[in-house]
Design a protein around this motif. Structure first.
Motif, mmCIF file in Angstrom:
data_model
loop_
_atom_site.group_PDB
_atom_site.id
_atom_site.type_symbol
_atom_site.label_atom_id
_atom_site.label_comp_id
_atom_site.label_asym_id
_atom_site.label_seq_id
_atom_site.Cartn_x
_atom_site.Cartn_y
_atom_site.Cartn_z
ATOM 1 N N TRP A 1 -6.655 -25.803 -32.070
ATOM 2 C CA TRP A 1 -5.706 -26.904 -32.207
ATOM 3 C C TRP A 1 -4.343 -26.532 -31.630
ATOM 4 O O TRP A 1 -3.647 -27.376 -31.050
ATOM 5 C CB TRP A 1 -5.562 -27.317 -33.675
ATOM 6 C CG TRP A 1 -5.192 -26.198 -34.594
ATOM 7 C CD1 TRP A 1 -6.045 -25.404 -35.304
ATOM 8 C CD2 TRP A 1 -3.862 -25.719 -34.882
ATOM 9 N NE1 TRP A 1 -5.332 -24.460 -36.029
ATOM 10 C CE2 TRP A 1 -3.991 -24.636 -35.797
ATOM 11 C CE3 TRP A 1 -2.593 -26.108 -34.475
ATOM 12 C CZ2 TRP A 1 -2.894 -23.927 -36.277
ATOM 13 C CZ3 TRP A 1 -1.492 -25.411 -34.963
ATOM 14 C CH2 TRP A 1 -1.651 -24.332 -35.851
ATOM 15 N N ASN B 1 -2.550 -28.418 -28.496
ATOM 16 C CA ASN B 1 -1.217 -28.996 -28.635
ATOM 17 C C ASN B 1 -0.261 -28.466 -27.573
ATOM 18 O O ASN B 1 0.527 -29.229 -26.993
ATOM 19 C CB ASN B 1 -0.645 -28.694 -30.031
ATOM 20 C CG ASN B 1 -1.344 -29.473 -31.121
ATOM 21 O OD1 ASN B 1 -2.071 -30.424 -30.855
ATOM 22 N ND2 ASN B 1 -1.138 -29.070 -32.374
ATOM 23 N N LYS C 1 -1.222 -29.901 -24.102
ATOM 24 C CA LYS C 1 -0.863 -31.310 -23.998
ATOM 25 C C LYS C 1 0.647 -31.482 -23.800
ATOM 26 O O LYS C 1 1.097 -32.323 -23.021
ATOM 27 C CB LYS C 1 -1.311 -32.063 -25.251
ATOM 28 C CG LYS C 1 -1.021 -33.559 -25.211
ATOM 29 C CD LYS C 1 -1.534 -34.251 -26.481
ATOM 30 C CE LYS C 1 -1.230 -35.756 -26.434
ATOM 31 N NZ LYS C 1 -1.715 -36.439 -27.679
ATOM 32 N N ALA C 2 1.421 -30.654 -24.486
ATOM 33 C CA ALA C 2 2.881 -30.782 -24.429
ATOM 34 C C ALA C 2 3.479 -30.240 -23.141
ATOM 35 O O ALA C 2 4.505 -30.727 -22.676
ATOM 36 C CB ALA C 2 3.503 -30.063 -25.626
ATOM 37 N N TYR D 1 6.906 -22.036 -28.062
ATOM 38 C CA TYR D 1 5.998 -22.819 -28.907
ATOM 39 C C TYR D 1 5.522 -21.997 -30.100
ATOM 40 O O TYR D 1 5.435 -22.493 -31.232
ATOM 41 C CB TYR D 1 4.797 -23.293 -28.077
ATOM 42 C CG TYR D 1 3.724 -23.982 -28.884
ATOM 43 C CD1 TYR D 1 3.903 -25.265 -29.376
ATOM 44 C CD2 TYR D 1 2.523 -23.337 -29.159
ATOM 45 C CE1 TYR D 1 2.919 -25.902 -30.129
ATOM 46 C CE2 TYR D 1 1.526 -23.959 -29.906
ATOM 47 C CZ TYR D 1 1.731 -25.239 -30.381
ATOM 48 O OH TYR D 1 0.753 -25.859 -31.133
ATOM 49 N N PHE E 1 4.710 -25.479 -35.339
ATOM 50 C CA PHE E 1 3.476 -24.711 -35.149
ATOM 51 C C PHE E 1 3.218 -23.826 -36.360
ATOM 52 O O PHE E 1 2.111 -23.751 -36.883
ATOM 53 C CB PHE E 1 3.543 -23.839 -33.895
ATOM 54 C CG PHE E 1 2.575 -22.682 -33.926
ATOM 55 C CD1 PHE E 1 1.225 -22.891 -33.695
ATOM 56 C CD2 PHE E 1 3.007 -21.401 -34.258
ATOM 57 C CE1 PHE E 1 0.308 -21.828 -33.778
ATOM 58 C CE2 PHE E 1 2.112 -20.339 -34.343
ATOM 59 C CZ PHE E 1 0.763 -20.554 -34.098
ATOM 60 N N GLU F 1 1.958 -25.525 -39.588
ATOM 61 C CA GLU F 1 0.567 -25.960 -39.412
ATOM 62 C C GLU F 1 -0.370 -24.761 -39.470
ATOM 63 O O GLU F 1 -1.457 -24.835 -40.064
ATOM 64 C CB GLU F 1 0.423 -26.701 -38.078
ATOM 65 C CG GLU F 1 -0.916 -27.411 -37.932
ATOM 66 C CD GLU F 1 -0.955 -28.385 -36.755
ATOM 67 O OE1 GLU F 1 -2.020 -29.008 -36.560
ATOM 68 O OE2 GLU F 1 0.066 -28.513 -36.042
#
Length: 354
Positions: free
Chosen positions: A44, A48, A51-52, A281, A287, A290
Protein backbone atom coordinates in the motif's frame (compact mmCIF):
# COMPACT_ATOMS: atom_id res chain seq x y z
CA UNK A 1 24.36 -1.45 -51.33
CA UNK A 2 21.31 0.52 -50.25
CA UNK A 3 19.77 -2.30 -48.23
CA UNK A 4 22.82 -2.97 -46.05
CA UNK A 5 23.20 0.77 -45.41
CA UNK A 6 19.52 1.09 -44.58
CA UNK A 7 19.72 -1.94 -42.36
CA UNK A 8 22.76 -0.52 -40.59
CA UNK A 9 20.99 2.82 -40.15
CA UNK A 10 17.86 1.18 -38.76
CA UNK A 11 19.92 -1.03 -36.46
CA UNK A 12 21.87 1.95 -35.13
CA UNK A 13 18.62 3.86 -34.65
CA UNK A 14 17.05 0.95 -32.78
CA UNK A 15 20.08 0.67 -30.51
CA UNK A 16 19.95 4.42 -29.80
CA UNK A 17 16.22 4.36 -29.08
CA UNK A 18 16.61 1.29 -26.89
CA UNK A 19 19.41 2.92 -24.90
CA UNK A 20 17.38 6.11 -24.56
CA UNK A 21 14.36 4.12 -23.39
CA UNK A 22 16.43 2.22 -20.81
CA UNK A 23 17.94 5.47 -19.54
CA UNK A 24 14.49 7.04 -19.25
CA UNK A 25 13.16 3.96 -17.46
CA UNK A 26 16.08 4.06 -15.02
CA UNK A 27 15.36 7.70 -14.29
CA UNK A 28 11.75 6.86 -13.46
CA UNK A 29 12.64 3.99 -11.11
CA UNK A 30 13.70 4.39 -7.49
CA UNK A 31 15.83 1.46 -6.39
CA UNK A 32 15.58 0.97 -2.61
CA UNK A 33 17.77 -1.25 -0.41
CA UNK A 34 16.29 -2.08 3.00
CA UNK A 35 15.34 -4.88 5.38
CA UNK A 36 12.47 -6.97 3.99
CA UNK A 37 9.10 -6.19 5.55
CA UNK A 38 10.36 -2.90 6.94
CA UNK A 39 7.92 -0.23 5.82
CA UNK A 40 9.46 0.68 2.49
CA UNK A 41 8.13 -2.44 0.75
CA UNK A 42 4.59 -2.37 2.13
CA UNK A 43 2.39 -2.79 -1.01
CA UNK A 44 0.00 0.00 0.00
CA UNK A 45 2.91 2.36 0.75
CA UNK A 46 4.58 1.65 -2.59
CA UNK A 47 1.28 2.13 -4.42
CA UNK A 48 0.61 5.46 -2.66
CA UNK A 49 4.10 6.76 -3.39
CA UNK A 50 4.00 5.71 -7.04
CA UNK A 51 0.58 7.31 -7.52
CA UNK A 52 1.67 10.57 -5.90
CA UNK A 53 5.02 10.92 -7.67
CA UNK A 54 4.96 8.86 -10.85
CA UNK A 55 8.15 7.06 -9.82
CA UNK A 56 8.27 3.26 -9.73
CA UNK A 57 9.78 1.62 -6.64
CA UNK A 58 12.12 -1.36 -7.10
CA UNK A 59 12.95 -2.96 -3.73
CA UNK A 60 15.96 -5.07 -2.84
CA UNK A 61 16.82 -6.44 0.59
CA UNK A 62 19.65 -7.32 2.97
CA UNK A 63 19.84 -9.49 6.10
CA UNK A 64 22.65 -7.68 7.92
CA UNK A 65 24.42 -4.35 7.91
CA UNK A 66 27.55 -5.97 6.50
CA UNK A 67 25.54 -7.42 3.60
CA UNK A 68 24.04 -3.98 3.01
CA UNK A 69 27.49 -2.37 2.81
CA UNK A 70 28.71 -5.11 0.48
CA UNK A 71 25.73 -4.64 -1.85
CA UNK A 72 26.20 -0.90 -2.31
CA UNK A 73 29.98 -1.35 -2.59
CA UNK A 74 29.81 -4.04 -5.28
CA UNK A 75 26.87 -2.57 -7.21
CA UNK A 76 27.80 1.08 -7.81
CA UNK A 77 24.97 3.04 -9.39
CA UNK A 78 22.33 0.35 -8.80
CA UNK A 79 20.63 1.85 -5.73
CA UNK A 80 19.06 5.26 -5.19
CA UNK A 81 18.08 4.87 -1.52
CA UNK A 82 19.62 2.75 1.21
CA UNK A 83 18.47 2.36 4.80
CA UNK A 84 21.45 2.42 7.16
CA UNK A 85 21.67 2.02 10.92
CA UNK A 86 23.21 5.35 11.99
CA UNK A 87 26.05 3.49 13.73
CA UNK A 88 27.19 2.28 10.29
CA UNK A 89 26.81 5.63 8.52
CA UNK A 90 30.40 6.64 9.26
CA UNK A 91 31.65 3.42 7.69
CA UNK A 92 29.55 3.97 4.56
CA UNK A 93 30.70 7.58 4.26
CA UNK A 94 34.36 6.73 4.83
CA UNK A 95 34.09 4.14 2.06
CA UNK A 96 32.65 6.80 -0.27
CA UNK A 97 29.49 4.73 -0.61
CA UNK A 98 26.98 7.50 0.18
CA UNK A 99 26.67 11.15 -0.83
CA UNK A 100 25.48 14.35 0.90
CA UNK A 101 21.72 14.93 0.88
CA UNK A 102 20.14 18.28 0.07
CA UNK A 103 17.59 18.32 2.89
CA UNK A 104 16.09 21.56 1.57
CA UNK A 105 14.37 19.31 -0.97
CA UNK A 106 12.64 17.38 1.86
CA UNK A 107 9.61 19.28 3.14
CA UNK A 108 9.17 16.92 6.12
CA UNK A 109 12.77 17.21 7.31
CA UNK A 110 12.01 20.31 9.40
CA UNK A 111 9.86 18.18 11.71
CA UNK A 112 12.55 15.58 12.43
CA UNK A 113 13.53 15.69 16.11
CA UNK A 114 16.53 18.00 16.54
CA UNK A 115 18.57 15.49 18.52
CA UNK A 116 18.10 12.89 15.77
CA UNK A 117 18.66 15.31 12.85
CA UNK A 118 21.76 16.69 14.54
CA UNK A 119 23.30 13.29 15.28
CA UNK A 120 27.07 13.41 14.65
CA UNK A 121 26.73 9.94 13.15
CA UNK A 122 24.70 11.41 10.27
CA UNK A 123 26.36 14.81 9.81
CA UNK A 124 29.91 15.45 8.65
CA UNK A 125 31.57 18.76 7.81
CA UNK A 126 28.25 20.55 7.73
CA UNK A 127 26.71 18.04 5.31
CA UNK A 128 23.89 15.58 5.93
CA UNK A 129 24.63 11.97 4.97
CA UNK A 130 21.59 10.34 6.56
CA UNK A 131 17.98 11.39 7.16
CA UNK A 132 16.65 9.99 10.46
CA UNK A 133 13.66 7.73 9.81
CA UNK A 134 12.78 5.64 12.85
CA UNK A 135 14.39 4.53 16.08
CA UNK A 136 13.77 1.62 18.37
CA UNK A 137 15.19 -0.88 20.81
CA UNK A 138 16.67 -4.31 20.92
CA UNK A 139 15.01 -5.32 24.16
CA UNK A 140 13.31 -8.49 25.42
CA UNK A 141 10.11 -9.97 24.07
CA UNK A 142 8.16 -12.71 25.78
CA UNK A 143 5.74 -15.43 24.82
CA UNK A 144 2.74 -14.36 26.92
CA UNK A 145 1.71 -18.00 27.31
CA UNK A 146 4.84 -18.63 29.37
CA UNK A 147 4.43 -15.84 31.93
CA UNK A 148 1.81 -14.90 34.50
CA UNK A 149 3.33 -11.42 34.59
CA UNK A 150 6.11 -9.84 32.51
CA UNK A 151 9.65 -10.08 33.90
CA UNK A 152 11.57 -6.92 34.77
CA UNK A 153 15.17 -8.07 34.42
CA UNK A 154 17.51 -9.40 31.74
CA UNK A 155 18.37 -12.10 34.29
CA UNK A 156 15.12 -13.86 33.34
CA UNK A 157 16.89 -15.28 30.27
CA UNK A 158 19.25 -17.19 32.60
CA UNK A 159 16.43 -18.72 34.66
CA UNK A 160 16.73 -22.56 34.45
CA UNK A 161 12.95 -22.68 33.91
CA UNK A 162 13.55 -21.36 30.39
CA UNK A 163 16.37 -23.74 29.45
CA UNK A 164 16.17 -24.54 25.75
CA UNK A 165 13.43 -21.94 25.23
CA UNK A 166 15.51 -18.75 24.88
CA UNK A 167 16.29 -17.09 21.55
CA UNK A 168 18.85 -14.42 20.66
CA UNK A 169 19.69 -12.65 17.42
CA UNK A 170 22.65 -14.03 15.47
CA UNK A 171 24.55 -10.75 15.42
CA UNK A 172 27.96 -10.46 17.08
CA UNK A 173 27.84 -6.74 17.85
CA UNK A 174 24.33 -6.86 19.27
CA UNK A 175 25.10 -9.98 21.32
CA UNK A 176 28.20 -8.44 22.88
CA UNK A 177 26.33 -5.22 23.64
CA UNK A 178 23.55 -7.28 25.22
CA UNK A 179 26.21 -9.04 27.31
CA UNK A 180 27.52 -5.64 28.35
CA UNK A 181 24.07 -4.61 29.61
CA UNK A 182 23.71 -7.92 31.47
CA UNK A 183 27.06 -7.33 33.17
CA UNK A 184 26.23 -3.73 34.09
CA UNK A 185 28.35 -1.98 31.48
CA UNK A 186 28.01 0.77 28.88
CA UNK A 187 27.49 -0.81 25.44
CA UNK A 188 29.72 1.84 23.81
CA UNK A 189 32.50 1.69 26.39
CA UNK A 190 32.97 -1.92 27.44
CA UNK A 191 35.70 -2.09 30.06
CA UNK A 192 35.47 -5.76 31.01
CA UNK A 193 35.17 -8.09 28.03
CA UNK A 194 35.87 -11.08 30.29
CA UNK A 195 32.66 -10.32 32.18
CA UNK A 196 30.76 -10.09 28.89
CA UNK A 197 32.19 -13.42 27.74
CA UNK A 198 31.37 -15.10 31.05
CA UNK A 199 27.81 -13.80 30.94
CA UNK A 200 27.20 -14.92 27.37
CA UNK A 201 28.92 -18.27 27.96
CA UNK A 202 26.52 -19.03 30.81
CA UNK A 203 23.59 -18.10 28.55
CA UNK A 204 24.44 -20.56 25.77
CA UNK A 205 22.89 -23.65 27.46
CA UNK A 206 19.61 -21.74 27.61
CA UNK A 207 19.51 -21.06 23.86
CA UNK A 208 16.99 -22.82 21.61
CA UNK A 209 18.30 -21.22 18.43
CA UNK A 210 19.49 -17.97 16.89
CA UNK A 211 17.28 -15.69 14.82
CA UNK A 212 18.11 -13.47 11.85
CA UNK A 213 14.73 -12.20 10.69
CA UNK A 214 11.32 -11.33 12.07
CA UNK A 215 9.94 -14.42 10.40
CA UNK A 216 12.38 -16.63 12.35
CA UNK A 217 11.30 -15.15 15.68
CA UNK A 218 7.58 -15.11 14.91
CA UNK A 219 7.53 -18.72 13.73
CA UNK A 220 9.21 -19.87 16.94
CA UNK A 221 6.67 -18.13 19.17
CA UNK A 222 3.72 -19.15 16.95
CA UNK A 223 4.70 -22.80 17.43
CA UNK A 224 5.24 -22.21 21.17
CA UNK A 225 8.91 -23.24 21.06
CA UNK A 226 10.29 -20.26 22.97
CA UNK A 227 9.55 -18.30 26.17
CA UNK A 228 11.76 -15.23 25.88
CA UNK A 229 14.41 -13.63 23.72
CA UNK A 230 15.94 -10.47 22.38
CA UNK A 231 13.77 -8.71 19.81
CA UNK A 232 13.34 -5.39 18.08
CA UNK A 233 10.65 -3.13 19.56
CA UNK A 234 8.98 -2.44 16.22
CA UNK A 235 8.95 -6.13 15.38
CA UNK A 236 7.35 -7.03 18.70
CA UNK A 237 4.67 -4.42 18.04
CA UNK A 238 4.16 -5.82 14.55
CA UNK A 239 3.97 -9.42 15.84
CA UNK A 240 1.20 -8.45 18.23
CA UNK A 241 -0.67 -5.95 16.03
CA UNK A 242 -0.41 -7.47 12.60
CA UNK A 243 0.15 -11.18 13.20
CA UNK A 244 -1.91 -11.45 16.42
CA UNK A 245 0.82 -13.40 18.21
CA UNK A 246 1.05 -13.64 22.04
CA UNK A 247 4.05 -11.30 22.22
CA UNK A 248 4.86 -8.48 24.65
CA UNK A 249 7.90 -6.23 24.70
CA UNK A 250 9.86 -5.85 27.94
CA UNK A 251 12.31 -3.02 28.55
CA UNK A 252 14.39 -4.50 31.39
CA UNK A 253 15.68 -2.51 34.33
CA UNK A 254 19.27 -3.03 33.15
CA UNK A 255 18.45 -1.17 29.94
CA UNK A 256 18.21 -1.88 26.23
CA UNK A 257 20.25 -1.32 23.09
CA UNK A 258 18.79 1.56 21.08
CA UNK A 259 19.33 2.18 17.37
CA UNK A 260 18.54 4.93 14.89
CA UNK A 261 17.76 4.00 11.30
CA UNK A 262 18.25 6.57 8.57
CA UNK A 263 17.95 6.85 4.80
CA UNK A 264 20.95 7.71 2.65
CA UNK A 265 21.56 8.20 -1.06
CA UNK A 266 24.37 6.04 -2.50
CA UNK A 267 27.09 7.55 -4.63
CA UNK A 268 26.21 7.05 -8.30
CA UNK A 269 22.44 7.14 -7.82
CA UNK A 270 20.76 7.51 -11.20
CA UNK A 271 17.67 9.12 -9.71
CA UNK A 272 18.53 11.55 -6.93
CA UNK A 273 15.22 13.41 -7.39
CA UNK A 274 13.33 10.15 -6.99
CA UNK A 275 15.43 9.26 -3.94
CA UNK A 276 14.63 12.62 -2.32
CA UNK A 277 10.93 12.15 -3.01
CA UNK A 278 10.99 8.64 -1.54
CA UNK A 279 12.84 9.69 1.63
CA UNK A 280 10.47 12.62 2.12
CA UNK A 281 7.50 10.25 1.79
CA UNK A 282 9.00 7.80 4.30
CA UNK A 283 9.31 10.51 6.99
CA UNK A 284 5.82 11.90 6.31
CA UNK A 285 3.45 11.68 9.32
CA UNK A 286 0.62 10.39 7.13
CA UNK A 287 2.68 7.40 5.98
CA UNK A 288 3.92 6.72 9.51
CA UNK A 289 0.50 6.70 11.18
CA UNK A 290 -0.83 4.33 8.53
CA UNK A 291 2.23 2.08 8.94
CA UNK A 292 1.83 1.89 12.72
CA UNK A 293 -1.91 1.33 12.50
CA UNK A 294 -1.88 -1.31 9.78
CA UNK A 295 1.34 -3.14 10.53
CA UNK A 296 3.20 -1.91 13.61
CA UNK A 297 6.45 0.05 13.48
CA UNK A 298 9.34 1.53 15.49
CA UNK A 299 9.21 5.16 16.68
CA UNK A 300 9.25 7.84 14.00
CA UNK A 301 12.07 10.40 14.13
CA UNK A 302 9.47 12.94 12.97
CA UNK A 303 7.98 14.61 16.06
CA UNK A 304 4.74 15.49 14.28
CA UNK A 305 4.31 11.85 13.26
CA UNK A 306 4.58 10.69 16.88
CA UNK A 307 2.23 13.46 18.03
CA UNK A 308 -0.33 12.23 15.50
CA UNK A 309 -0.60 8.89 17.35
CA UNK A 310 -3.20 8.35 20.10
CA UNK A 311 -1.91 9.47 23.51
CA UNK A 312 -1.94 5.89 24.82
CA UNK A 313 -0.09 4.44 21.80
CA UNK A 314 2.96 2.37 22.81
CA UNK A 315 5.32 4.40 20.61
CA UNK A 316 4.13 7.59 22.25
CA UNK A 317 3.35 6.67 25.85
CA UNK A 318 5.98 4.01 26.59
CA UNK A 319 8.77 4.76 24.13
CA UNK A 320 8.40 8.46 24.85
CA UNK A 321 8.59 7.99 28.62
CA UNK A 322 11.44 9.81 30.40
CA UNK A 323 11.92 6.70 32.54
CA UNK A 324 12.52 4.57 29.46
CA UNK A 325 14.85 7.22 28.03
CA UNK A 326 17.07 6.86 31.11
CA UNK A 327 17.47 3.12 30.55
CA UNK A 328 18.38 3.00 26.87
CA UNK A 329 21.78 3.32 25.23
CA UNK A 330 22.04 4.27 21.56
CA UNK A 331 24.56 2.33 19.51
CA UNK A 332 27.62 4.33 18.47
CA UNK A 333 30.03 3.41 15.65
CA UNK A 334 32.65 0.77 16.45
CA UNK A 335 36.05 0.18 14.86
CA UNK A 336 36.87 -2.68 12.50
CA UNK A 337 39.13 -4.08 15.22
CA UNK A 338 36.26 -4.13 17.73
CA UNK A 339 33.94 -5.72 15.19
CA UNK A 340 36.45 -8.48 14.45
CA UNK A 341 36.96 -9.10 18.18
CA UNK A 342 33.21 -9.31 18.79
CA UNK A 343 32.77 -11.66 15.85
CA UNK A 344 35.55 -13.97 17.03
CA UNK A 345 33.99 -14.16 20.50
CA UNK A 346 30.52 -14.76 19.13
CA UNK A 347 31.67 -17.56 16.80
CA UNK A 348 33.47 -19.21 19.70
CA UNK A 349 30.38 -19.07 21.89
CA UNK A 350 27.98 -20.39 19.24
CA UNK A 351 29.97 -23.60 18.84
CA UNK A 352 28.67 -24.69 22.24
CA UNK A 353 25.01 -24.45 21.25
CA UNK A 354 23.69 -27.85 20.25
Amino acid sequence: MRMPRLTAFLTATAVFVSAFTLAAQAAEEVHVLNWKGYGADEPWAVANFEKATGFKVVNDFFNSEQEMLTKIRTNPGLYDVVMINAAFNDQAMAGKLIQPIDVSKLSNYADVAKDKAGSPMLNHDGKVYGVPWVWGLTALAINEKSFDKPPTSIAEMWDPAHKGRVIIRDDAVEAVQFGALASGQNINDIKDMDAVKAKLTSLMPQIKTFWSSENDWNQMVASNQIDIGTYWSGSADRAKTHFKLPVSLVIPQEGSVAWLDAFSIPVGSKNVAGAEAFINYMIDPKFYVEWVTKVGAPVSANTKAVEALPEDAFNRKVMGSPEVAKRIQFQAPITDEQRERYLALWQELKVNVK
